[in-house]
Scaffold this active site. Sequence first.
Site, PDB file in Angstrom:
ATOM      1  N   LYS A  65     -22.537  -7.403  -9.154  1.00 17.27           N
ATOM      2  CA  LYS A  65     -22.344  -6.553  -7.976  1.00 17.27           C
ATOM      3  C   LYS A  65     -22.889  -5.146  -8.229  1.00 17.27           C
ATOM      4  CE  LYS A  65     -20.662  -5.306  -3.922  1.00 17.27           C
ATOM      5  NZ  LYS A  65     -20.305  -3.907  -3.960  1.00 17.27           N
ATOM      6  N   GLU A  72     -29.453  -1.970  -3.600  1.00 15.82           N
ATOM      7  CA  GLU A  72     -29.133  -1.431  -2.270  1.00 15.82           C
ATOM      8  C   GLU A  72     -29.594   0.025  -2.163  1.00 15.82           C
ATOM      9  OE1 GLU A  72     -24.934  -0.006  -0.881  1.00 15.82           O
ATOM     10  OE2 GLU A  72     -25.029  -2.183  -0.706  1.00 15.82           O
ATOM     11  N   ASP A 108       0.868  -1.175   0.000  1.00 16.56           N
ATOM     12  CA  ASP A 108       0.000   0.000   0.000  1.00 16.56           C
ATOM     13  C   ASP A 108       0.906   1.226   0.000  1.00 16.56           C
ATOM     14  OD1 ASP A 108      -3.168   0.623   0.915  1.00 16.56           O
ATOM     15  OD2 ASP A 108      -1.757   2.220   1.404  1.00 16.56           O
TER      16      ASP A 108
END
Length: 329
Positions: free
Chosen positions: A189, A196, A30
């Site tokens: 998704k 949602e 990261d």
Amino acid sequence: MQLGMIGLGRMGGNIVKRLMRDDHKCVVYDRDAKAVAALAEAGAAGAKDLADLVAKLDAPRVVWVMLPAGKPTEDTIADLAAHLKAGDIVIDGGNSFYKDDIRRAKALKEKQVGYADVGVSGGVWGLERGYCMMIGGETKTFDHIEPLLKTLAPGLGDIPRTPKLTKANARAEHGYIHAGPVGSGHFVKMIHNGIEYGLMQAYAEGFDILKNKNSEALPQDERFDLNLTDISEVWRRGSVVSSWLLDLTAQALASDSQLEHFSGEVDDSGEGRWTLNAAIEEAVPADVLAASLFARFRSREKNTFGEKLLSAMRFGFGGHIEGALEKKG
């Protein structure tokens, strides 16, 4: 199994932790060196850059990119590709647009590098609850990464089993599916996130109506001062509108019944817009999903209690920080 993880934010870091619990070996990178150091202390192998991450993985390498959709993911996969060899696999676990997956997979296939798009639902709770996953990619790619998916998935848990399912549905029962070719995972998704939006909007509008039942615009004998905390809690107990979103609503109201820590300015991360574009391309009416997206646009101009509740739900499942909550802390 061994995995390289790029992106150690709210979900990437927890995915690594869940994998390591099941003895998978993880190499992590990261831009935030502190995030790398924290996971290295927990047992992962830290990498200083993409080249170092690839060098620390055994062939065939599997590298999971868990970054925001768009330029961060695009640039990272392009840079990563320069270090990968034939037989390696790239997984995009962010909320990328499915057409971008198709394009990137074609480019990687020229180098004989596999590609899988993984739509991941579970938010900040995934470490403990597991992640619901929808995967797109070639069958051989899916088969190779399935041990990782089995670990990350919720499993059967205590959810009542659906009658008449067969062995062919076993993966779905455990919380993950091979949706189809490249792009299909993120497409499924995307629609999930569009739905949602609609579910959240329905709760938000319903609770807004409940809250305003004591309005001075109503006759005195028609005014009710309703306890929203109790209502959300009782609906969790056997009601047909019970859900995880309602659980999060109840938690938010129990902690702050007026939702003063939320501004009501509700962001949209792109999936709702893409879902509507897909509906237009397919000539499928999507009235509720369209209205819920437009309500988020409106929330940035004038905020209602219902929109504060939308912010509370988004914070509850995904740790999304908006408006007043951000200012306070």
